[in-house]
Design an enzyme around this catalytic site. Structure first.
Site, short mmCIF file in Angstrom:
data_model
loop_
_atom_site.label_atom_id
_atom_site.label_comp_id
_atom_site.label_asym_id
_atom_site.label_seq_id
_atom_site.Cartn_x
_atom_site.Cartn_y
_atom_site.Cartn_z
N ASP A 98 -11.95 26.22 87.97
CA ASP A 98 -11.42 27.43 88.32
C ASP A 98 -11.69 27.61 89.54
O ASP A 98 -12.20 28.55 90.17
CB ASP A 98 -11.95 28.52 87.57
CG ASP A 98 -13.63 28.50 87.57
OD1 ASP A 98 -14.12 27.47 87.87
OD2 ASP A 98 -14.11 29.63 87.13
N HIS A 132 -23.85 24.60 91.07
CA HIS A 132 -23.61 24.57 89.56
C HIS A 132 -22.71 23.40 89.14
O HIS A 132 -22.95 22.59 88.50
CB HIS A 132 -22.85 25.82 89.02
CG HIS A 132 -23.70 27.13 89.49
ND1 HIS A 132 -24.86 27.47 88.78
CD2 HIS A 132 -23.49 28.25 90.27
CE1 HIS A 132 -25.46 28.51 89.47
NE2 HIS A 132 -24.53 29.14 90.19
#
Ligand code: RIB
Ligand code: CA
Length: 317
Positions: free
Chosen positions: A12, A243
């Protein structure tokens, strides 16, 4: 040297997604064979634009980028995370527009096609909401039989969440999809906030990217400004959590897992305060946790090195 691993990257894009993309493009351990986008940090169409523009800057022209789901399985997409990733997902940075268009296929179809083309070898790395993955499983439940590994950045097991006290953003944005994805029978690994929050990129690292004469490293350094400001009050210094790069490096097998037990995992799909929580059965930690006899999902709790070094060494070459 072993043949590079074929990887499908579902993202994303997103500033940390962009860093992970840079790693996947440059790692000799990886053959990035396709990219799907999903709404999360920004919407799926904008994530595809960001991805195509980054690929053009990196000089990678042949990798298909397919737009995935705009809305989530049981809830509509309600706008991205502009406070974290900027209005367009990449810190508001206006990149030179790529002349390539997204692939005509959906992200789901691209994933299914690649699972046949690279049957038995394909690694699926998902670093956004799991909508495309769940839709692919619903369209073809045999998908896991052709996938060598499924690595997800998401969740918070023993750590607090980041969008609610209980839930991490990727899972919270589509808990129903996450429940479908983790119920499937494949070699799945979860890379939750428990481990990703321990892996940061510091100001010196940003300066090293900015000082490079590589155009991709330079734009990554620029977009990091926005992301590092978001993390300043969280960590008490100007830094950011890595992340998505950590999930990418784990999927490529370029970092050792020092604690990653396979245990049953459930996703909370109720509508109470723990919606989107990832409930991993980690009760064995008090006696030195091993794999559960009931199987489940590998929960990465600790790795053997700081991922930032691998990330920078790979991107800067
Ligand atoms: O919670 C962190 C995750 O949410 C990362 O994948 C980030 O890019 C956002 O999608
Ligand atoms: Ca992401």
């Amino acid at each position: 040297m072993p043949a590079p691993t074929p990887v499908f990257f579902d993202c994303d894009t997103g500033i940390d997604d962009a860093l992970a993309l840079g790693y996947l493009l440059r790692s000799p351990a990886v053959d990035l064979v396709g990219i799907g986008t999903v709404s999360g940090n920004t919407d799926a169409a904008q994530a595809a634009i960001n991805t195509l523009d980054l690929l053009a800057i990196a000089g990678a022209s042949g990798i298909p980028v397919a737009i995935g789901s705009h809305h989530h399985l049981a809830q509509d997409y309600h706008g991205g995370a502009a406070h974290v990733h900027g209005d367009n997902g990449i810190g508001g940075l206006e990149l030179p527009r790529s002349d390539r268009r997204p692939d005509d296929r959906t992200a789901v179809q691209l994933l299914l096609d690649l699972s046949h083309e690279y049957a038995g070898a394909l690694q699926v790395v998902a670093v956004g909401p799991l909508t495309n993955i769940a839709l692919a499983l619903q369209a073809d439940p045999t998908l896991p039989t052709r996938v060598a590994g499924f690595t997800v950045m998401g969740g918070a097991c023993l750590s607090p969440g980041n969008v609610t006290p209980a839930a991490e953003a990727n899972i919270y944005n589509d808990p129903e999809a996450a429940a479908v994805a983790f119920a499937a029978e494949w070699d799945a690994a979860l890379v939750p906030l428990d481990v990703t929050m321990a892996h940061t990129l510091e100001e010196d690292d940003q300066r090293a990217l900015a000082a490079s004469d590589d155009p991709l490293a330079q734009v990554l350094a620029t977009m990091l400004d926005h992301y590092m400001e978001f993390y300043r009050p969280i960590f008490g210094r100007r830094t950011c959590a890595l992340h998505d790069p950590l999930a990418a490096v784990i999927a490529a097998g370029e970092i050792g897992l020092t604690s990653a037990p396979r245990v049953p995992l459930e996703v909370d799909t109720t509508h109470g305060p723990s919606r989107g929580a990832t409930i991993a059965d980690l009760r064995g930690i008090w006696r030195g946790l091993g794999d559960s006899s009931r199987g489940g999902v590998r929960i990465v709790r600790e790795v053997d090195r700081p991922v930032v070094r691998i990330l920078l060494d790979t991107i800067l070459g």
